[in-house]
Design an enzyme around this catalytic site. Structure first.
Site, PDB file in Angstrom:
ATOM      1  N   ALA A 164       0.817  -1.176   0.084  1.00  0.00           N
ATOM      2  CA  ALA A 164      -0.289   0.140  -0.200  1.00  0.00           C
ATOM      3  C   ALA A 164       0.623   1.512   0.245  1.00  0.00           C
ATOM      4  O   ALA A 164       2.303   1.059   0.159  1.00  0.00           O
ATOM      5  CB  ALA A 164      -1.143   0.676   1.776  1.00  0.00           C
ATOM      6  N   GLY A 215      -1.186  -5.333   0.467  1.00  0.00           N
ATOM      7  CA  GLY A 215      -1.664  -5.470  -0.539  1.00  0.00           C
ATOM      8  C   GLY A 215      -1.327  -5.831  -1.984  1.00  0.00           C
ATOM      9  O   GLY A 215      -2.426  -6.299  -2.852  1.00  0.00           O
ATOM     10  N   GLU A 237       1.503  -6.521   6.990  1.00  0.00           N
ATOM     11  CA  GLU A 237       1.091  -5.295   7.514  1.00  0.00           C
ATOM     12  C   GLU A 237       1.172  -5.127   8.477  1.00  0.00           C
ATOM     13  O   GLU A 237       1.491  -4.753  10.076  1.00  0.00           O
ATOM     14  CB  GLU A 237      -0.417  -5.708   7.147  1.00  0.00           C
TER      15      GLU A 237
END
Length: 699
Positions: A61, A100, A123
């Site tokens: 991301a 992502g 993450e």
């Protein structure tokens, strides 16, 4: 070139992504992907291929968008478009497909990858959970246990292993686009269906409540105090009984909760802080770095051997210098044992160990340093000894060689003055064990040349260290602040706390270990010996170190002697309380006329954390550190500070600088001018500013 482009070739609709440097999932990239996938549904393509330009597939991301209002299209909506495509979609992976980026690949119907590629869901390292189906699709492919292992660790998985797990369908050897096109044409020929992960189910027999309970206990111990690992377990458990669309709704709720937490804010702060720390504010842009092709290490002890390993690990030859053959043999043996331990843990092959060892040679002659480009002194922590060593290095090393000291306390300028080339001298403070710890304090002297600073900072990254630049002062950034927190843990014990209470408070708050247990691990004699070289004025109030001095003078040196603040089992090193220690503390309290009282956990926590913060403010005020986030990087990576609190200065920003200032003023009223607040702290409190805001204004 457009961020997203589309062309049809041999029946394959090729969607090319190009968002340098790492194809981060910015809003414009997301929009481009969705538009291309939707448009391709009605054209003559038979299969869609998502491939990235540059050095990597989508690496994750765009972190700069976190905490800001979401802009359409969202990543989940893009993944819906990909997975619901009526034509098979292939993700062609090279470099790293992370976060992502990997969730895009999971939404695709097929995944192919270069053998050198890696995939993962990291993450958790930013205090969040995958937010676009990572926790819902991954367990459907590889099972719950393997998914939990992968997602809670956040570590990338090599393509070969990912292939064996089922995360990758096809490995490409050679050119990525050529191999991906060949794979796509094969799928066309086979009339391959759209293989949707959402259609897969999880066998409840492999996802029992007992399994999830076991993982919760494991994460509570491994990632103590962290929110995200537990939320990951919750999300994966939801996947067992929910469809992917249902699970993604709940996953997104948990993701949002994590993103909005102070923990994720702190961990994202450290992510950016580590990158900012490598930048030197006042270096000329045209600075030309020196070439480092061979390194000398002076001192073959545990520290010297560990330092040598860092360079051998990246292919840089090292020569270790010791005072005699026996000491050299011991030093080289330390290196061999360290490598053998790494091999036994499966982190290095026998062949790789042999290659590394072949790069490390030894000598007892300073003349063998004549061709090195950098020499690092790692001898006894004594200023006179180090000055003598540097005078010898000045004569033995070629002109242009960088002369570095690994000192953790001493004055780098005085060491440099022992040479005829102080501009070549710099501090390189490695942390023990040097082959493991990531932090490197780079200490610039008054006369250190710009190219020496630049070369050292970049070299640190090459040997996989996180460099932080410091000016010259006693203890630099980390150990200077440590002295203040040690003062407070000692005084808290003098005034009424026990060693067990102090350690329990700080470990419960999130420190890797309690400060007194850390002292026992490192050896109480280390700080004792360092204090002997100080003047009485430098030592400060005797009350602030009389307990630790008494321990050492009783022969209680910590774990290595079987007793320190605690007693240690000779076989297991298991720790236990020792009434003798409390007797010593109570005696010293009486000798110093201190009336013992009940001290709350909050007082212990506030005194230790505020001591760090106030000294950190002085360090910034004096220009020792470039920015407040550099101090945070030092404490998270070198002193066991909980990453989810973001470092001492970020912690102050989080709870409020004015609140910290008020506490310090109260401590000054109670305990005297040792608690005098720094002028910078007073200024920020008055202006209602954070340390981060102040640092931004300075650049």
């Amino acid at each position: 070139m457009a961020v997203v482009s589309y062309e049809i070739k041999s029946g394959v609709g090729i969607i090319r992504l190009n968002n340098p440097p790492v194809n981060a999932l910015s809003q414009v990239l997301r929009e481009g992907i969705q538009n291309a996938v939707v448009a391709a549904q009605g054209d003559e393509s038979q299969v869609l291929l998502i491939v990235c330009e540059g050095r990597t597939f989508v690496a994750g991301a765009d972190i700069t968008e976190f905490g800001k209002p979401a802009k359409a299209p969202s990543l989940p909506s893009i993944l819906d478009s990909i997975e619901n495509s009526v034509k098979p979609v292939i993700a062609a992976i090279h470099g790293t497909a992370l976060g992502g980026g990997f969730e895009i690949a999971l939404a695709a119907h097929y995944r192919c990858a270069l053998a050198s590629a890696k995939v993962g869901l990291p993450e958790v390292k930013l205090g969040i959970i995958p937010g676009a189906g990572g926790t819902q699709r991954t367990p459907r492919i590889i099972g719950v246990d393997a998914a939990l292992d992968m997602i809670t660790s956040g570590n990338p998985v090599a393509a070969a292993k990912a292939h064996s797990m089922g995360l990758v369908d096809h490995i490409i050897n050679g050119d990525l686009l050529e191999g991906a096109m060949s794979y796509a044409e094969r799928l066309i020929a086979d009339n391959a269906p759209c293989k949707r992960v959402s259609d897969m189910t999880i066998d409840p027999a492999t996802a029992t409540d007992a399994l999830f309970d076991s993982w919760r206990k494991k994460m509570a111990k491994k990632s103590r105090g962290q929110l995200a690992p537990q939320k990951i377990i919750d999300a994966v458990q939801i996947a067992v009984t929910s469809s992917v669309p249902e699970g993604m709704v709940k996953e997104r709720e948990l993701f949002t909760e994590c993103v909005q937490s102070t923990q994720s804010s702190a961990m994202r702060h450290i992510f950016f802080a580590e990158r900012a720390a490598a930048k030197v504010n006042d270096l000329a842009k045209d600075t030309v770095d020196r070439t480092i092709s061979k390194v000398g290490i002076l001192g073959g002890g545990t520290m010297g051997g560990g330092i040598a390993m860092n360079f051998a690990n990246v292919g840089i030859p090292v020569v270790m210098i010791e005072i005699n053959d026996d000491a050299l043999a011991r030093g080289l043996d330390i290196v061999r044992k360290n490598y053998s331990i790494t091999v036994s843990k499966g982190k290095l092959s026998e062949e790789q160990m042999k290659d590394c060892l072949s790069l490390i040679s030894g000598s007892t002659n300073y003349d063998d340093l004549g061709d090195v480009d950098l020499v690092i002194e790692a001898v006894f922590e004594d200023l006179d000894v180090k000055k003598e060593v540097f005078a010898k290095l000045d004569k033995a090393c070629k002109q242009g060689a960088i002369l570095a000291t690994n000192t953790s306390y001493q004055d780098v300028d005085k060491i440099a003055a022992a040479t005829t080339r102080p501009d070549d001298v710099i501090g390189m403070h490695f942390f023990s064990p040097a082959n493991v710890m990531k932090l490197l304090e780079v200490v610039r002297g008054e006369k250190t040349a710009g190219d020496v600073i630049s070369t050292t900072m970049k070299l640190a990254k090459k040997i996989n260290k996180i460099p932080v630049l410091s000016g010259v002062c006693y203890g630099f950034i980390g150990n200077r602040m440590l002295r203040c927190s040690v003062r407070e843990n000692q005084l808290c014990m003098m005034e009424g706390a026990s060693p067990e209470q102090v350690d329990a408070v700080m470990q419960g708050w999130g420190m890797a270990m309690g400060p007194l247990a850390v002292g026992d691990l490192a050896g109480l004699d280390v700080s004792y010996k360092a204090r002997q070289a100080l003047t009485e004025e430098q030592k400060g109030d005797p009350k602030s170190y009389c307990i630790v001095d008494a321990m050492v003078e009783m022969g209680r040196l910590g774990q290595k002697s079987g007793a320190g603040y605690y007693r240690y089992d000779p076989d297991t090193r298991a720790r236990s309380s020792d009434p003798e220690v409390m007797a010593v503390i109570e005696r010293l309290s009486a000798e110093h006329a201190i009336e013992r009282r009940e001290i709350s956990d909050d007082e212990i926590l506030n005194r230790i954390t505020c001591a760090w913060i106030n000294e950190g403010a002085y360090i910034l005020q004096e220009g020792i550190a470039q920015r407040s986030s550099d101090i945070d990087v030092v404490y998270v990576n070198g002193y066991g500070f909980p990453i989810y609190r973001g470092g001492p200065m970020h912690y102050a920003d989080t709870i409020g600088v004015k609140k910290v200032y008020d506490m310090i003023c109260e401590f000054q009223r109670q305990h005297g001018d040792v608690w005098k607040p720094s002028a910078l702290l007073e200024q920020l409190a008055a202006e209602n500013k954070t340390f981060s805001q102040w640092s931004d204004e300075q650049t």
